[in-house]
Design a protein around this motif. Structure first.
Motif, short mmCIF file in Angstrom:
data_model
loop_
_atom_site.label_atom_id
_atom_site.label_comp_id
_atom_site.label_asym_id
_atom_site.label_seq_id
_atom_site.Cartn_x
_atom_site.Cartn_y
_atom_site.Cartn_z
N UNK A 128 0.65 -1.04 -0.11
CA UNK A 128 -0.04 0.05 0.11
C UNK A 128 0.89 1.08 -0.10
N UNK A 129 1.97 1.33 0.81
CA UNK A 129 2.85 2.41 0.94
C UNK A 129 3.41 2.76 -0.75
N UNK A 130 3.85 1.64 -1.21
CA UNK A 130 4.57 1.81 -2.45
C UNK A 130 3.35 2.20 -3.59
N UNK A 131 2.05 1.83 -3.50
CA UNK A 131 0.98 2.07 -4.43
C UNK A 131 0.87 3.82 -4.27
N UNK A 132 0.77 4.19 -2.97
CA UNK A 132 0.58 5.68 -2.77
C UNK A 132 1.77 6.43 -3.31
N UNK A 133 3.02 6.04 -3.11
CA UNK A 133 4.36 6.80 -3.64
C UNK A 133 4.11 6.51 -5.22
N UNK A 134 3.72 5.59 -5.68
CA UNK A 134 3.55 5.38 -7.34
C UNK A 134 2.52 6.48 -7.77
N UNK A 135 1.38 6.55 -6.91
CA UNK A 135 0.17 7.42 -7.35
C UNK A 135 0.85 8.87 -7.42
N UNK A 136 1.30 9.29 -6.30
CA UNK A 136 1.91 10.64 -6.07
C UNK A 136 2.88 10.90 -7.26
N UNK A 137 3.64 10.04 -7.40
CA UNK A 137 4.86 10.15 -8.42
C UNK A 137 4.27 10.27 -9.87
N UNK A 138 3.39 10.06 -10.11
CA UNK A 138 2.46 9.97 -11.57
C UNK A 138 1.97 11.31 -11.76
N UNK A 139 2.05 12.35 -10.56
CA UNK A 139 1.27 13.56 -10.40
C UNK A 139 -0.01 13.62 -10.29
N UNK A 140 -0.71 12.47 -9.60
CA UNK A 140 -2.05 12.42 -9.49
C UNK A 140 -2.31 12.94 -8.01
N UNK A 141 -3.35 13.71 -7.95
CA UNK A 141 -3.59 14.60 -6.65
C UNK A 141 -3.88 13.43 -5.44
N UNK A 142 -3.07 13.87 -4.10
CA UNK A 142 -3.33 13.23 -2.85
C UNK A 142 -3.73 14.22 -2.11
N UNK A 143 -4.87 14.31 -1.39
CA UNK A 143 -5.28 15.25 -0.05
C UNK A 143 -5.31 14.61 1.21
N UNK A 144 -4.63 15.07 1.98
CA UNK A 144 -4.63 14.36 3.25
C UNK A 144 -4.66 15.57 4.48
N UNK A 145 -5.61 14.97 5.49
CA UNK A 145 -5.76 15.75 6.68
C UNK A 145 -5.50 15.12 8.08
N UNK A 146 -4.57 15.68 8.96
CA UNK A 146 -4.29 15.40 10.28
C UNK A 146 -3.83 13.91 10.34
N UNK A 147 -4.50 12.81 10.51
CA UNK A 147 -3.85 11.53 10.49
C UNK A 147 -3.48 10.95 9.18
N UNK A 148 -4.17 11.30 8.14
CA UNK A 148 -3.75 11.38 6.77
C UNK A 148 -2.20 11.75 6.34
N UNK A 149 -2.31 13.21 6.91
CA UNK A 149 -0.85 13.94 6.79
C UNK A 149 0.18 12.74 7.44
N UNK A 150 -0.24 12.35 8.60
CA UNK A 150 0.91 11.66 9.37
C UNK A 150 1.39 10.31 8.56
N UNK A 151 0.09 9.74 7.94
CA UNK A 151 0.55 8.56 7.26
C UNK A 151 1.52 8.63 6.04
N UNK A 152 1.40 9.82 5.44
CA UNK A 152 2.24 10.34 4.43
C UNK A 152 3.39 10.54 4.57
N UNK A 153 4.09 10.82 5.80
CA UNK A 153 5.36 11.03 6.30
C UNK A 153 6.36 9.98 6.34
N UNK A 154 7.46 10.18 6.52
CA UNK A 154 8.66 9.29 6.50
C UNK A 154 8.33 8.43 7.61
N UNK A 155 7.99 8.87 8.98
CA UNK A 155 8.07 7.92 9.94
C UNK A 155 7.07 8.85 11.11
#
Length: 430
Positions: free
Chosen positions: A302-329
């Motif tokens: 799942x983490x790889x799928x999110x990185x691939x989605x973002x790398x393709x220039x597709x939008x990701x919107x994250x708030x609070x806990x979603x923001x924390x999940x996007x981080x490195x750790x």
């Protein structure tokens, strides 16, 4: 154009009076009688509505006059009145607290008010508290007060003795330790985690049925909100929306707004799924990622799928806990650290002290969005904020809003219906 439906606003003199349990018990009581019940929660809460939804059997929407506007609130009530036998609004904090208080909502929409007052450690003074609530804003239709946490018949007799003339005593709700709803740092434990919740609600509903609270509801005429349909700015856009035990802080009205804009939500679980749905954009709402560190860290696919989605220039919107999940750790409150998705540079740690709380507005090029922040974590990132929230109260800048390619993220929980056009831009390519 109006619709008539029985309704009641259930409030209290303060937080922690037990009004969520009483509201849930009342909703379940009415439901057990075969009535169609629609419950609303005043303010920006995510957790109380989960309990109220289980109790009533219907989706619970927030009524927030500051975030959504009174016209939006009116439209929600009008829609509910078309399908409900009774509408219940659980208030926020105390009856008169907040920028758009429970009293403000009750006055604006003609809702009768009943108060839940914690009677623990109190006798005849209960009546003084009830009198103050009833008289502070005389334009409200105050239907009476329920004594919560009554310990014995003698205790209840003392409470009733202090009730002033003209203020109805609606009965006593017994002190029952096994009915206490457990809490954690952001509020009540999520309903899906509570074993035996339905049995608890049925027991509490039987107790509330022995009081006069159910009879406090009165017929109310609800007028049409007249809200306009937003333009279909997201027509044909498929949005993958995270929804599971780690990412559950999602306003139902936000999903409705996205659908009204033409989007198609497709739900997925970062905890359990190995891939994203076929989607044009991703929405990562808030929640409790810190309680699921190892599961999230271990789901490498799942983490790889999110990185691939973002790398393709597709939008990701994250708030609070979603923001924390996007981080490195992310580190939890015990200092245990785990690798997150790595879409966003930075690290965060959950602390023991509240880091931010309150309403904020966010001014973007597409328009102003309003929302709320409430978190215990702190974030360190090399990224410079693209904007900052503006606190409704307090000085200084509010929450940082970040842009990194097509990724947008913030601690703010934004309420999309306040400005649908600006919300749509969060899910479109930069």
């Amino acid at each position: 154009m109006t619709r008539r439906c029985r309704a009641l606003c259930l409030s209290a003199p303060a937080s922690n009076q037990g009004k969520t349990l009483v509201a849930a018990a009342l909703a379940r009581h009415w439901r057990n009688q075969g009535l169609r019940v629609r419950v609303f929660k005043a303010g920006p809460d995510f957790l109380d509505p989960m309990i109220l939804e289980r109790a009533s059997g219907a989706t619970v929407y927030n009524l927030d006059g500051w975030m959504g506007g009174m016209g939006h609130c009116r439209a929600l009530l009008y829609e509910a009145a078309a399908e409900a036998d009774v509408i219940l609004l659980e208030g926020v904090m105390g009856l008169f607290d907040g920028p758009c208080s429970s009293a403000d909502l009750a006055a604006a929409f003609g809702l009768p008010v009943a108060a839940v007052i914690d009677a623990a450690g109190m006798g005849q003074s209960f009546g003084a508290v009830a009198l103050g609530l009833a008289r502070y804003r005389p334009e409200l239709t105050f239907r009476g007060a329920l004594a919560n946490g009554v310990a014995s018949p003698r205790h209840e007799a003392m409470v009733k003795e202090g009730m002033p003339d003209g203020i109805a005593y609606l009965g006593g709700f017994p002190r029952q330790p096994r009915w206490q709803l457990p809490s954690r740092h952001l509020g009540l434990v999520q309903a899906a985690e509570l074993a035996g919740l339905d049995e608890l609600l049925d027991e509490a509903a039987e107790a509330v049925g022995k009081t006069g609270l159910a009879e406090a509801a009165l017929p109310v005429d609800f007028s049409s909100g007249g809200s306009a349909q937003p333009p279909a700015l997201l027509r044909g856009v498929r949005i993958a929306v995270a929804r599971d035990a780690a990412f559950a802080f999602l306003y139902p009205a936000n999903l409705d707004c996205l659908r009204a804009l033409g989007a198609e939500p497709a739900f997925f679980s970062p905890l359990n799924d190995s891939s994203l749905p076929d989607a044009d954009a991703v929405y990562l709402p808030g929640g409790y990622p810190e309680l699921h560190l190892q599961t999230l860290a271990g789901n490498s696919a799942m983490k790889a799928a999110l990185r691939e989605h973002a790398a393709a220039g597709k939008p990701v919107y994250a708030e609070c806990g979603g923001l924390l999940y996007l981080l490195e750790s992310l580190a939890d409150g015990e200092g245990r650290e785990a690798a997150m998705a790595g879409v966003f540079p930075g690290r965060a740690a959950v602390g023991r002290r509240l880091a931010a709380l309150g309403y904020q507005s966010l001014r973007l090029a597409e328009g102003e969005l309003r929302g709320h922040t409430f978190h215990y974590s702190t974030l360190a990132t090399p990224l410079a904020p693209a904007a900052h929230g503006e606190p409704l109260r307090g000085a200084g800048p509010g929450e940082a809003f970040y842009r990194c390619g097509a990724v947008r993220a913030s601690y703010l929980h934004l309420y999309f219906p306040c400005r649908p056009e600006a919300a749509a831009a969060l899910f479109l390519p930069a």
